[in-house]
Design an enzyme around this catalytic site. Structure first.
Site, PDB file in Angstrom:
ATOM      1  CG  ASP A  86       5.058   6.406   6.124  1.00 43.96           C
ATOM      2  OD1 ASP A  86       5.099   7.550   6.614  1.00 43.96           O
ATOM      3  OD2 ASP A  86       5.006   5.367   6.806  1.00 43.96           O
ATOM      4  CE  LYS A 115       3.511  -0.143  -1.740  1.00 46.28           C
ATOM      5  NZ  LYS A 115       4.585  -1.110  -1.996  1.00 46.28           N
ATOM      6  NE  ARG A 135       5.467  -4.350   6.309  1.00 45.37           N
ATOM      7  CZ  ARG A 135       4.126  -4.259   6.209  1.00 45.37           C
ATOM      8  NH1 ARG A 135       3.517  -4.540   5.067  1.00 45.37           N
ATOM      9  NH2 ARG A 135       3.407  -3.883   7.256  1.00 45.37           N
ATOM     10  NE  ARG A 169       2.661  -8.359   1.924  1.00 43.89           N
ATOM     11  CZ  ARG A 169       1.571  -9.065   1.661  1.00 43.89           C
ATOM     12  NH1 ARG A 169       1.658 -10.365   1.576  1.00 43.89           N
ATOM     13  NH2 ARG A 169       0.410  -8.464   1.489  1.00 43.89           N
ATOM     14  CD  GLU A 221       9.084  -2.583   2.194  1.00 49.40           C
ATOM     15  OE1 GLU A 221       9.862  -3.065   1.348  1.00 49.40           O
ATOM     16  OE2 GLU A 221       7.874  -2.832   2.223  1.00 49.40           O
ATOM     17  CG  PHE A 279       6.990   1.511   7.790  1.00 54.51           C
ATOM     18  CD1 PHE A 279       5.926   0.839   8.345  1.00 54.51           C
ATOM     19  CD2 PHE A 279       7.675   0.920   6.734  1.00 54.51           C
ATOM     20  CE1 PHE A 279       5.530  -0.403   7.870  1.00 54.51           C
ATOM     21  CE2 PHE A 279       7.297  -0.320   6.257  1.00 54.51           C
ATOM     22  CZ  PHE A 279       6.217  -0.982   6.825  1.00 54.51           C
ATOM     23  NE  ARG A 319      -4.899  -6.123   0.820  1.00 57.72           N
ATOM     24  CZ  ARG A 319      -3.611  -6.170   0.498  1.00 57.72           C
ATOM     25  NH1 ARG A 319      -2.959  -5.052   0.280  1.00 57.72           N
ATOM     26  NH2 ARG A 319      -2.985  -7.314   0.396  1.00 57.72           N
TER      27      ARG A 319
END
Length: 553
Positions: A209, A211, A216, A231, A260, A341, A413
């Site tokens: 993707d 970035k 966000r 975010r 985004e 996305f 993460r």
């Protein structure tokens, strides 16, 4: 439960270094809470007041009344007192609030006063981060820790999860699901120094993707109601009417999107991040006033005259087209363009447990390609490298390499998403600031940068920098850090460790000067990250791994 017992637990956790010992202390306190106290008490252990806005400022906590000799406060009584303080408004409110605050602090012992001051200031840092508390809740309620963590990620409210675990066990935790209108912690990407290294983590085939260097956004829609969250799960719906319009125009009734929002110049290239963020920040608060277009799922939509103005007025344009045009027209200097996305929910179906490939297929079915982040599937490093180069040529920040088989791991993460940027960057916390000299006389200039120590909850200094600071940023950060000051010296102002700043650097060096044993080489400020909390800053482990050549930031 006595409030003193929670204060003692917090102090004990702060003095303890081992994770297991911290968890046992917290679990013991959670077990001792009466069921009616769990919501409030778990919040106190996390360093949070249930009443987020109390009106109590730093100055109100400087001069404390003499402490009580004997403990009399309970958890419930403290919560009721804070409720009363937070409810004060109108003429004379400052004096009345101070009176109530003095009464509460005067009824507290010295240890309780210290705990209360830290709670009001929002600077309780005894290492009881959300991860530790999740483990403690599981231990106290005798439920699987995975169930607690999943519920916490979906709900985003530690107090609610603690109550559910204590009162209903694993069954109650399983009842938590994605709810449209309630934001959930977004999935995050780890870092790699190159696309080759990223592919070594995700495997192939992989998806690459673009970035974007934007804000966000997580967008929730139910009928005509649209809510946009950042975010950090703050709602900014009224500030991004173009995003609201674009999502209202989609042929669905209910969905949750991840993406985004970014500012574009007249040529369609991305604007620098400060310009994008300032556009969102300067919108006036309040409810978004974007007219709703027709609902394509409504039976009335089969009547063109009832749903399409062009059916009766040839000069009119369909509201859905207008919405998308408003969302993607860069001519307006205030417009932020949304790009999506991921799709987490669609018309009653939660998708977060599906593989990425299935989520993305359904995303492409409901969102026009002009509003999708650029994406390409790759089988080898050469293809991934070409995608990376193309993204940089287009002025974008880099790429995110993704495993198409991974579920949406909310709030985590992991290795399923790996970001690649053309430079080393870290998100660090400002620990202190030095007064400038020469041209910067009178401004706070040189930043002391710290990385988070995940074992203690404290921050480890990595060095200083004044590079990359414009006059505008110097003016802003002087005001900002004086507001966070805990100690003002003639040379150095020490601040509460809250402000996150993204810095670029050329490498990590061994250093005997700093306690972490490493320092950043040629660090320079890229931007301040108001969308991140100090708990989300990069860790000293990441920095040391960079020095060892094992990974990148």
């Amino acid at each position: 439960m006595r409030f003193l017992d929670l204060a003692a637990t917090s102090a004990a956790v702060s003095a303890t270094t081992g994770r297991r010992a911290k968890v046992e202390l917290l679990a013991g306190a959670l077990r001792a809470l009466d069921p009616s106290e769990v919501a409030v008490g778990s919040g106190y252990l996390a360093g949070e007041l249930r009443q987020r806005q109390t009106g109590v400022g730093w100055a109100s906590l400087r001069d404390l009344p003499p402490p009580a000799a004997e403990p009399t406060l309970t958890v419930t009584a403290v919560d009721a007192a804070v409720d009363g303080i937070a409810a004060v408004h109108g003429p004379g409110s400052q004096a009345r609030r101070r009176q109530l605050l003095t009464a509460l602090l005067g009824a507290a012992t010295a240890d309780e006063q210290r705990f209360l001051v830290d709670l009001f200031r929002g600077e309780l840092r005894q290492g009881a981060q959300a991860g530790l508390l999740a483990d403690a809740i599981a231990r106290a309620a005798e439920v699987p820790v995975a169930a607690v963590r999943r519920a916490l990620l979906l709900v985003g409210d530690l107090r609610a999860v603690a109550v559910a675990a204590r009162t209903g066990g694993a069954a109650a935790l399983a009842g938590f699901g994605l709810r449209v209108g309630r934001p959930l912690a977004p999935m995050l990407a780890s870092s790699a120094p190159s696309v080759d290294a990223a592919l070594a983590v995700t495997g192939v085939p992989a998806v690459v993707d673009v970035k974007l260097d934007g804000i966000r956004i997580q967008v929730h829609r139910s009928g005509d109601d649209v809510a946009v969250f950042t975010r950090s799960l703050d709602e900014i719906t009224a500030r991004v009417p173009e995003v609201v319009a674009a999502v209202r125009a989609l042929p669905v009734r209910e969905l949750v999107l991840d993406g985004e929002a970014i500012g574009l110049d007249a040529a369609g290239r991305p604007l620098p991040f400060p310009q994008t963020s300032s556009r969102a920040a300067r919108r006036s608060p309040g409810r978004a006033t974007v007219p709703a277009g027709p609902d394509p799922t409504d039976p009335a939509a089969t009547d063109p005259a009832a749903t399409d103005p062009a059916a009766t007025d040839p000069a009119a344009t369909d509201p859905a087209d207008l919405a998308v045009q408003a969302a993607t027209d860069p001519a307006d200097p205030a417009v932020l363009t949304p790009y999506f996305f991921d799709l987490l929910h669609l018309d009653g179906d939660d998708l977060i447990d599906l593989p990425g490939r299935q989520r993305w297929t359904r995303l492409a079915e409901v969102v026009d390609g002009s509003l999708l982040v650029g994406r390409v599937e790759v089988d080898d490093p050469g293809q991934a490298g070409a995608a990376f180069a193309a993204a940089l040529d287009a002025g974008q920040e880099g790429v995110v390499v993704k495993s198409p088989d991974a579920p949406y791991d909310a709030g985590r993460r992991g290795s399923a998403w790996v970001k690649v940027k053309p430079r080393h960057t870290l998100d660090l916390v400002v620990l202190a600031v030095e007064w400038g000299s020469g041209r910067r006389q009178g401004w706070l200039s040189n930043l002391h940068l710290g990385a988070r120590d995940p074992r203690t909850g404290d921050f480890v200094m990595l060095g200083k920098t004044f590079k990359g600071l414009t006059d505008e940023v110097l003016r802003w950060q002087t005001e900002r850090f004086l507001g966070l000051a805990v100690e003002r010296g003639d040379w150095v102002v020490r601040v509460r460790p809250e402000q996150v700043v993204e810095v670029a650097f050329d490498g990590v060096l061994a250093s005997s000067r700093y306690p972490g044993g490493v320092a950043l080489r040629f660090a320079r400020v890229l931007r301040y990250r108001d969308d991140k909390s100090a708990a989300e800053a990069d860790t000293i482990d990441t920095v040391r791994a960079l020095h060892a050549g094992r990974s990148a930031g």
